[in-house]
Design an enzyme around this catalytic site. Structure first.
Site, short mmCIF file in Angstrom:
data_model
loop_
_atom_site.label_atom_id
_atom_site.label_comp_id
_atom_site.label_asym_id
_atom_site.label_seq_id
_atom_site.Cartn_x
_atom_site.Cartn_y
_atom_site.Cartn_z
CG ASP A 47 -2.13 0.88 1.05
OD1 ASP A 47 -3.26 0.34 1.04
OD2 ASP A 47 -1.96 2.12 0.90
CB ALA A 96 -3.83 -0.64 -4.71
CB THR A 114 -3.76 4.96 -8.91
OG1 THR A 114 -2.83 5.85 -8.32
CG2 THR A 114 -4.02 3.80 -7.96
CB THR A 144 -16.60 -0.65 -8.99
OG1 THR A 144 -17.83 0.03 -8.83
CG2 THR A 144 -15.88 -0.02 -10.17
CG ASP A 145 -22.03 -1.45 -8.84
OD1 ASP A 145 -21.20 -0.54 -8.61
OD2 ASP A 145 -23.14 -1.52 -8.27
CD GLU A 146 -19.31 3.74 -8.72
OE1 GLU A 146 -19.01 4.78 -9.32
OE2 GLU A 146 -19.32 3.64 -7.47
CE1 TYR A 169 -13.10 3.71 -8.45
CE2 TYR A 169 -15.49 3.79 -8.62
CZ TYR A 169 -14.34 3.15 -8.19
OH TYR A 169 -14.42 1.96 -7.51
CE LYS A 173 -11.64 -0.67 -9.80
NZ LYS A 173 -10.53 -1.22 -8.97
CG ASN A 198 -22.39 2.19 -3.80
OD1 ASN A 198 -22.65 1.88 -4.96
ND2 ASN A 198 -22.05 3.42 -3.45
CE1 TYR A 226 -22.33 16.02 -3.19
CE2 TYR A 226 -22.01 13.82 -4.13
CZ TYR A 226 -21.52 14.92 -3.42
OH TYR A 226 -20.24 14.90 -2.97
NE ARG A 233 -24.43 5.44 -6.49
CZ ARG A 233 -25.01 6.11 -7.48
NH1 ARG A 233 -26.21 5.73 -7.94
NH2 ARG A 233 -24.42 7.14 -8.05
CE1 TYR A 360 5.72 -1.66 9.22
CE2 TYR A 360 4.03 -0.06 9.79
CZ TYR A 360 4.39 -1.35 9.44
OH TYR A 360 3.43 -2.32 9.30
P1 NAD Z 1 -9.97 2.90 -0.46
O1 NAD Z 1 -9.87 4.21 -1.19
O2 NAD Z 1 -10.54 2.87 0.91
O3 NAD Z 1 -8.53 2.22 -0.38
C1 NAD Z 1 -7.64 2.21 -1.46
C2 NAD Z 1 -6.27 1.80 -0.92
O4 NAD Z 1 -5.37 1.76 -2.04
C3 NAD Z 1 -5.68 2.77 0.10
O5 NAD Z 1 -5.15 2.07 1.19
C4 NAD Z 1 -4.60 3.50 -0.67
O6 NAD Z 1 -3.51 3.92 0.14
C5 NAD Z 1 -4.16 2.41 -1.66
N1 NAD Z 1 -3.55 3.00 -2.87
C6 NAD Z 1 -4.04 4.00 -3.63
N2 NAD Z 1 -3.18 4.29 -4.64
C7 NAD Z 1 -2.14 3.42 -4.51
C8 NAD Z 1 -0.96 3.20 -5.26
N3 NAD Z 1 -0.65 3.95 -6.32
N4 NAD Z 1 -0.12 2.21 -4.87
C9 NAD Z 1 -0.40 1.44 -3.77
N5 NAD Z 1 -1.51 1.63 -3.02
C10 NAD Z 1 -2.38 2.60 -3.38
O7 NAD Z 1 -10.78 1.97 -1.46
P2 NAD Z 1 -11.86 0.83 -1.15
O8 NAD Z 1 -13.20 1.46 -1.02
O9 NAD Z 1 -11.36 -0.05 -0.08
O10 NAD Z 1 -11.84 0.04 -2.54
C11 NAD Z 1 -10.91 -1.00 -2.76
C12 NAD Z 1 -11.13 -1.58 -4.15
O11 NAD Z 1 -12.47 -2.07 -4.27
C13 NAD Z 1 -10.94 -0.55 -5.27
O12 NAD Z 1 -10.30 -1.19 -6.34
C14 NAD Z 1 -12.37 -0.17 -5.64
O13 NAD Z 1 -12.45 0.22 -6.99
C15 NAD Z 1 -13.11 -1.47 -5.37
N6 NAD Z 1 -14.53 -1.32 -5.01
C16 NAD Z 1 -14.91 -0.46 -4.01
C17 NAD Z 1 -16.24 -0.37 -3.66
C18 NAD Z 1 -16.72 0.53 -2.53
O14 NAD Z 1 -17.92 0.66 -2.32
N7 NAD Z 1 -15.83 1.13 -1.76
C19 NAD Z 1 -17.20 -1.15 -4.34
C20 NAD Z 1 -16.76 -2.01 -5.35
C21 NAD Z 1 -15.43 -2.10 -5.67
P1 TYD Z 2 -20.55 7.56 -2.66
O1 TYD Z 2 -20.50 7.04 -1.27
O2 TYD Z 2 -19.59 8.64 -3.05
O3 TYD Z 2 -20.42 6.30 -3.63
P2 TYD Z 2 -20.62 6.22 -5.26
O4 TYD Z 2 -20.61 7.57 -5.82
O5 TYD Z 2 -19.42 5.44 -5.65
O6 TYD Z 2 -21.91 5.50 -5.46
O7 TYD Z 2 -22.00 8.11 -2.93
C1 TYD Z 2 -23.15 7.29 -2.78
C2 TYD Z 2 -24.35 8.10 -3.25
O8 TYD Z 2 -24.54 9.20 -2.34
C3 TYD Z 2 -24.16 8.72 -4.61
O9 TYD Z 2 -25.41 8.71 -5.30
C4 TYD Z 2 -23.75 10.15 -4.32
C5 TYD Z 2 -24.47 10.45 -3.02
N1 TYD Z 2 -23.79 11.42 -2.13
C6 TYD Z 2 -24.45 12.55 -1.67
O10 TYD Z 2 -25.62 12.79 -1.98
N2 TYD Z 2 -23.76 13.40 -0.85
C7 TYD Z 2 -22.46 13.19 -0.49
O11 TYD Z 2 -21.87 14.02 0.24
C8 TYD Z 2 -21.79 12.00 -0.96
C9 TYD Z 2 -20.37 11.71 -0.59
C10 TYD Z 2 -22.50 11.14 -1.78
#
Ligand code: NAD
Ligand code: TYD
Length: 363
Positions: A47, A96, A114, A144-146, A169, A173, A198, A226, A233, A360
């Site tokens: 990371d 990541a 990234t 992601t489903d996005e 984004y 992906k 999500n 928004y 979602r 560390y």
């Molecule tokens: P997050 O943003 O919480 O964590 C991302 C991690 O990646 C962080 O620890 C960051 O330090 C690390 N990182 C970023 N750039 C890097 C780089 N260049 N080199 C090494 N490490 C790096 O993200 P998350 O929500 O835990 O999502 C993790 C994965 O799951 C992503 O690939 C995301 O697209 C996917 N995903 C997320 C969701 C969601 O709802 N959060 C849903 C579906 C898929």
């Molecule tokens: P988010 O958690 O950013 O996930 P994603 O955009 O990847 O689905 O947002 C979830 C939903 O909530 C999305 O429709 C945007 C909305 N949202 C708000 O209305 N206000 C906010 O401040 C944020 C962060 C998201």
């Protein structure tokens, strides 16, 4: 379909597994699950510790014998090649990424670096290491489903839905997913991809909807919704995602995609009102107090109307189903943020960034 010939990975053999992005939200839950469940695996957490990476998420497993943290950037080819040559990773679980849609709107290039280039660097390192014999090796790409774009009022995303990403984004992906498939086709590199809806749960950075709103309610700050809030979602508890990743990793078929989701759609405004009322209950405030903080603001550009996953394939083929209802998951999540106020405050104050230096011993 889960006969042994379809299994990518034999659970009983020892192996080195690279998990990228393990200090982030979902990655930290995946690391914990793997470190605790598979003592015969050595788990390397790579990371960069961007703003979203927080080693405090992994306090409880940091000293386990089968766990090593590597601080590095997936776009740094020299570094990535050096660790592949040193540790000979049998498998990669790649999480990541830059993950927040709003940040991708203000800084799209960072997402290409990234999410696209970083994935390419990992693919190359993995391919170059094993190209003469890919047996029992696996590259697992977490997506992601996005990538499927936006649904109208009806319908669900299946594994064969065409890619149609709308945000920088999701475009980044989608691009990384395509490269993973292309490496499978071109170099016969074994891979699986999962596309999840999500996530919500403990350790999510408070920029995403649920933890941001919990934090704002705690600090009596407005809740920025928004547009008209009528966006939908499909929410999944993060531990159920980690369990699904474990299943796909061990039992998923080579070159397949699995959609992961909880059949749990919520219109934002309905979810936000439920969250407000649950927070009032927990904080022993009159119901309706937190709802007064709701403020409708300018819409997100290119805001996808609706995401909803058809998770029947992973259910039928791998027997996965969510372990908690949304009601249970949301209650556990709220309880976690209330019990871990320090975690939230460390993020808001920026103190979490000092953890790595403390742990560390670096300047
Ligand atoms: P997050 O943003 O919480 O964590 C991302 C991690 O990646 C962080 O620890 C960051 O330090 C690390 N990182 C970023 N750039 C890097 C780089 N260049 N080199 C090494 N490490 C790096 O993200 P998350 O929500 O835990 O999502 C993790 C994965 O799951 C992503 O690939 C995301 O697209 C996917 N995903 C997320 C969701 C969601 O709802 N959060 C849903 C579906 C898929
Ligand atoms: P988010 O958690 O950013 O996930 P994603 O955009 O990847 O689905 O947002 C979830 C939903 O909530 C999305 O429709 C945007 C909305 N949202 C708000 O209305 N206000 C906010 O401040 C944020 C962060 C998201």
């Amino acid at each position: 379909m889960t006969n042994s010939t379809n299994k990518q990975i034999n659970k009983s053999a020892s192996k080195n597994i690279l998990i990228t992005g393990g200090a982030g939200f979902i990655g930290s839950h995946v690391i914990r699950l793997f470190v605790e469940k598979y003592s015969n695996y050595h788990i390397y957490n790579l990371d960069k510790l961007t703003y979203a990476g927080n080693l405090e998420n992994l306090n409880d497993v940091a000293s386990n014998k089968n766990y090593t943290f590597l601080k590095g950037d997936i776009t740094d080819e020299t570094y990535i090649n050096s660790i592949f040559n040193k540790y000979k990773f049998d498998a990669v679980i790649h999480l990541a990424a830059e993950s927040h849609v709003d940040r991708s709107i203000t800084n799209p290039l960072e997402f290409v670096k990234t999410n696209v280039i970083g994935t390419m660097v990992l693919l190359n390192a993995f391919k170059n290491l094993w190209k003469n014999n890919f047996k029992n090796k696996l590259f697992y790409h977490v997506s992601t489903d996005e990538v499927y774009g936006s649904l109208g009022e009806t319908g669900l995303f299946t594994e064969t839905t065409s890619y149609d990403p709308n945000s920088p984004y999701s475009a980044s992906k989608a691009s990384s997913d395509h490269f993973v498939r292309a490496y499978g086709e071109t170099y016969k590199m074994p891979y699986v991809i999962s596309n999840c809806s999500n996530n919500y749960g403990a350790n999510q950075f408070p920029e995403k909807l649920i933890p941001l709103f919990i934090n704002n309610i705690l600090h009596n700050k407005s809740l920025p919704v928004y547009g008209d809030g009528k966006y939908t979602r499909d929410w999944l508890y993060v531990i159920d995602h980690a369990i699904a990743i474990d299943l796909v990793f061990h039992k998923g078929k080579n070159s397949e995609t699995y959609n992961i989701g909880g059949f749990n759609e919520w219109q934002n405004i309905v979810l936000i009102k439920l969250l407000c009322d649950k927070m009032d209950e927990k904080l022993e405030k009159p119901i309706g107090t937190s709802q007064k903080l709701i403020t409708f603001i300018k819409d997100r550009p290119g805001h996808d109307l609706r995401y909803a996953i058809d998770a029947s394939k992973i259910n039928k083929e791998l027997g996965w189903t969510p372990s908690v209802t949304f009601e249970e998951g949301l209650t556990k999540t709220i309880d976690w943020y209330l019990d871990n106020n320090k975690w939230l405050n460390n993020i808001v104050s920026g103190n979490y960034k000092k953890y790595y230096e403390r742990m560390y011993d670096v300047q």
